[in-house]
Motif scaffolding. Structure first.
Motif, PDB file in Angstrom:
ATOM      1  N   GLY A  60      -3.862  18.534 -20.194  1.00  0.00           N
ATOM      2  CA  GLY A  60      -4.226  18.027 -21.512  1.00  0.00           C
ATOM      3  C   GLY A  60      -5.432  17.100 -21.444  1.00  0.00           C
ATOM      4  N   ALA A  61      -5.485  16.252 -20.413  1.00  0.00           N
ATOM      5  CA  ALA A  61      -6.628  15.349 -20.247  1.00  0.00           C
ATOM      6  C   ALA A  61      -7.908  16.140 -19.993  1.00  0.00           C
ATOM      7  CB  ALA A  61      -6.362  14.381 -19.098  1.00  0.00           C
ATOM      8  N   TRP A  62      -7.806  17.213 -19.227  1.00  0.00           N
ATOM      9  CA  TRP A  62      -8.975  18.048 -18.951  1.00  0.00           C
ATOM     10  C   TRP A  62      -9.527  18.644 -20.249  1.00  0.00           C
ATOM     11  CZ3 TRP A  62      -9.675  23.393 -19.661  1.00  0.00           C
ATOM     12  CH2 TRP A  62     -10.853  23.905 -19.116  1.00  0.00           C
ATOM     13  N   ARG A 105     -15.119  16.065 -25.000  1.00  0.00           N
ATOM     14  CA  ARG A 105     -15.983  14.883 -25.111  1.00  0.00           C
ATOM     15  C   ARG A 105     -17.170  14.926 -24.156  1.00  0.00           C
ATOM     16  NH1 ARG A 105     -13.750  10.472 -27.960  1.00  0.00           N
ATOM     17  NH2 ARG A 105     -15.774   9.509 -27.488  1.00  0.00           N
ATOM     18  N   GLY A 106     -17.183  15.905 -23.260  1.00  0.00           N
ATOM     19  CA  GLY A 106     -18.292  16.046 -22.325  1.00  0.00           C
ATOM     20  C   GLY A 106     -18.311  14.982 -21.241  1.00  0.00           C
ATOM     21  N   ILE A 107     -17.146  14.578 -20.774  1.00  0.00           N
ATOM     22  CA  ILE A 107     -17.084  13.566 -19.712  1.00  0.00           C
ATOM     23  C   ILE A 107     -16.299  14.132 -18.528  1.00  0.00           C
ATOM     24  CG2 ILE A 107     -17.200  11.679 -21.379  1.00  0.00           C
ATOM     25  CD1 ILE A 107     -14.271  11.221 -20.997  1.00  0.00           C
ATOM     26  N   PRO A 108     -16.542  13.622 -17.314  1.00  0.00           N
ATOM     27  CA  PRO A 108     -15.846  14.142 -16.137  1.00  0.00           C
ATOM     28  C   PRO A 108     -14.399  13.658 -16.073  1.00  0.00           C
ATOM     29  CG  PRO A 108     -17.315  12.353 -15.510  1.00  0.00           C
ATOM     30  CD  PRO A 108     -17.574  12.630 -16.962  1.00  0.00           C
ATOM     31  N   LEU A 109     -13.485  14.585 -15.822  1.00  0.00           N
ATOM     32  CA  LEU A 109     -12.068  14.246 -15.714  1.00  0.00           C
ATOM     33  C   LEU A 109     -11.786  13.235 -14.602  1.00  0.00           C
ATOM     34  CD1 LEU A 109      -9.075  14.613 -16.428  1.00  0.00           C
ATOM     35  CD2 LEU A 109      -9.048  16.643 -14.950  1.00  0.00           C
ATOM     36  N   PRO A 110     -12.385  13.367 -13.395  1.00  0.00           N
ATOM     37  CA  PRO A 110     -12.084  12.392 -12.335  1.00  0.00           C
ATOM     38  C   PRO A 110     -12.400  10.951 -12.732  1.00  0.00           C
ATOM     39  CG  PRO A 110     -13.157  14.313 -11.398  1.00  0.00           C
ATOM     40  CD  PRO A 110     -13.248  14.456 -12.880  1.00  0.00           C
ATOM     41  N   ALA A 111     -13.501  10.739 -13.457  1.00  0.00           N
ATOM     42  CA  ALA A 111     -13.855   9.381 -13.874  1.00  0.00           C
ATOM     43  C   ALA A 111     -12.818   8.825 -14.844  1.00  0.00           C
ATOM     44  CB  ALA A 111     -15.247   9.370 -14.511  1.00  0.00           C
ATOM     45  N   PHE A 140     -13.614  -1.561  -3.087  1.00  0.00           N
ATOM     46  CA  PHE A 140     -14.318  -0.430  -2.484  1.00  0.00           C
ATOM     47  C   PHE A 140     -15.075   0.426  -3.503  1.00  0.00           C
ATOM     48  CE2 PHE A 140     -10.516  -1.285   0.141  1.00  0.00           C
ATOM     49  CZ  PHE A 140     -11.139  -1.659   1.322  1.00  0.00           C
ATOM     50  N   ARG A 141     -15.056   0.052  -4.776  1.00  0.00           N
ATOM     51  CA  ARG A 141     -15.748   0.803  -5.826  1.00  0.00           C
ATOM     52  C   ARG A 141     -15.407   2.294  -5.745  1.00  0.00           C
ATOM     53  NH1 ARG A 141     -19.480  -1.403  -8.761  1.00  0.00           N
ATOM     54  NH2 ARG A 141     -20.631   0.548  -8.996  1.00  0.00           N
ATOM     55  N   LEU A 142     -14.133   2.575  -5.927  1.00  0.00           N
ATOM     56  CA  LEU A 142     -13.652   3.954  -5.846  1.00  0.00           C
ATOM     57  C   LEU A 142     -14.167   4.767  -7.026  1.00  0.00           C
ATOM     58  CD1 LEU A 142      -9.949   3.218  -4.849  1.00  0.00           C
ATOM     59  CD2 LEU A 142     -11.853   3.782  -3.337  1.00  0.00           C
ATOM     60  N   GLY A 143     -14.555   5.982  -6.757  1.00  0.00           N
ATOM     61  CA  GLY A 143     -15.059   6.862  -7.804  1.00  0.00           C
ATOM     62  C   GLY A 143     -14.713   8.304  -7.537  1.00  0.00           C
ATOM     63  N   HIS A 144     -15.075   9.172  -8.471  1.00  0.00           N
ATOM     64  CA  HIS A 144     -14.866  10.623  -8.342  1.00  0.00           C
ATOM     65  C   HIS A 144     -13.395  10.984  -8.125  1.00  0.00           C
ATOM     66  CE1 HIS A 144     -19.207  11.158  -8.237  1.00  0.00           C
ATOM     67  NE2 HIS A 144     -19.265  10.194  -7.339  1.00  0.00           N
ATOM     68  N   GLY A 145     -12.481  10.238  -8.776  1.00  0.00           N
ATOM     69  CA  GLY A 145     -11.062  10.559  -8.707  1.00  0.00           C
ATOM     70  C   GLY A 145     -10.304   9.893  -7.572  1.00  0.00           C
ATOM     71  N   ARG A 146     -10.972   9.079  -6.771  1.00  0.00           N
ATOM     72  CA  ARG A 146     -10.290   8.484  -5.613  1.00  0.00           C
ATOM     73  C   ARG A 146      -9.316   7.371  -6.014  1.00  0.00           C
ATOM     74  NH1 ARG A 146     -15.257   9.862  -3.485  1.00  0.00           N
ATOM     75  NH2 ARG A 146     -16.252   7.866  -3.955  1.00  0.00           N
TER      76      ARG A 146
END
Length: 362
Positions: A110-112, A118-124, A200-206
């Motif tokens: 559902g989030a995807w 909305r044109g935004i990345p799901l991992p973020a 650690f500034r986690l990004g891209h779904g981490r």
């Protein structure tokens, strides 16, 4: 006789006229609000628009509830489809029975859908809501307390849970409060993700992967304490195996993602970035226009001041001598010089005339 224990509520529902108010439902609703609130704050801090998290939650939450219920019904089908059971009870979600694994899986779908719209990345987006989801789970587990379910082995600990209901095969007594253990664990996971994300500034779904791995680690040992009926595989409960597999997948994602896509997304919501650029451009244009206007005012004041000074000393507004005025001044001086000898000659002529008159008279 137990001297200390956690009491169970006498009932998990109160009626406001014909409307039932269930503690289990309230816990889920409060958890959802907390998750959206915290997720929104984290999303804005990363450069997103206010309200985006809630807009996507409109898709994620219903999908998550359906997925959680499906997982529960499928893994405990005998509660609804065996002899003497009513299959309609499978739809009574307010009576309890949500599997977190199905809720996360279908909720992610559902989030995807919401993120794609909305044109935004799901991992973020998942990184932003990860600690909020953990807090929502911690709050939601108190719904199990209202329903007197999901407790562990018999216990004589001071914090043992006192079960008083005998419905659905329950045996009144004192048991390990596994709902409380999981609630506290989830709250700890939320703070862990927040700390690690800042450190650690986690990004891209981490950040989301860290939440999943940490939750699975706790769920494994908490599940081991439970005594409710469950399917077993090689001596372990089904949820133990699920927690183990999902934990390994989350750790693998953390490692691989860190190598392939280190760092954090520079832009999480393109539309928000465009709005920020537009606001910044408008601010620069206003500043430039203001500076130009101030420059013109300064030049006007300077010219006026020079003109006033020139009027006093005979110079022009540009500070150079005013030749026209100088010529006029010189002409006036010349006329005065010519007039002066004539004025002096008249008295001399008068004096000479007086002498001649005297001579004539003599």
């Amino acid at each position: 006789m137990e001297l200390a224990y956690i009491p169970s509520p006498s009932r998990g529902v109160i009626h406001l006229g014909p409307i039932p108010l269930r503690g289990y439902a309230f816990c889920i609703i409060i958890g959802v609000f907390v998750a959206v609130w915290l997720g929104n704050r984290r999303w804005i801090a990363r450069g997103g628009r206010a309200g985006t998290v809630a807009d996507i939650a409109v898709w994620a939450v219903p999908f998550g509830l359906i997925g959680g219920r499906l997982y529960h019904v499928i893994t405990d089908y005998e509660l609804y489809f065996s002899e003497g059971r009513d299959w309609v009870d499978a739809f009574k979600i307010w009576e309890g029975g949500l599997g977190i694994w199905g809720a996360i899986a279908l909720g992610a779908l559902g989030a995807w859908i919401g993120c794609r719209r909305r044109g935004i990345p799901l991992p973020a987006w998942a990184d932003a809501v990860a600690p909020g989801i953990a807090l929502a789970q911690g709050i939601g587990r108190w719904g199990n307390w209202f329903n007197q379910e999901l407790y562990g082995k018999a216990s004589d600990l001071p914090w043992a849970l006192h079960i008083t209901s005998s419905a659905d095969g329950r045996v009144p007594g004192y048991y390990q409060p596994t709902f409380l253990y999981e609630s506290l664990w989830c709250i700890g996971v939320a703070f862990l993700v927040i700390w690690a994300d800042r450190r650690f500034r986690l990004g891209h779904g981490r950040a989301f992967a860290l939440y999943v791995a940490a939750y699975c680690a706790g769920r494994f040992w908490i599940e081991y304490l439970r005594v409710d009926d469950a399917h077993h595989i090689l001596g372990l409960r089904l949820n133990n195996w699920t927690a183990l597999v999902v934990f390994l997948l989350a750790v693998a994602y953390l490692v691989i993602s860190a190598k392939k896509r280190p760092g954090r997304e520079a832009v999480v919501e393109p539309a928000a970035a465009e709005d920020a650029d537009a606001v910044e451009g408008a601010g620069e244009a206003d500043a430039e226009a203001k500076a130009t206007a101030e420059g013109k005012d300064t030049a006007r004041d300077t010219t006026k001041a020079k003109a006033e000074d020139g009027a006093k000393d005979g110079s022009g507004a540009d500070g150079k001598p005013d030749l026209a005025k100088s010529d006029k001044v010189e002409a006036k001086k010349a006329d005065a010089a010519k007039a002066e000898p004539a004025t002096k000659a008249e008295p001399e002529k008068d004096a000479a005339g007086a002498v001649d008159d005297k001579a004539t008279q003599g």
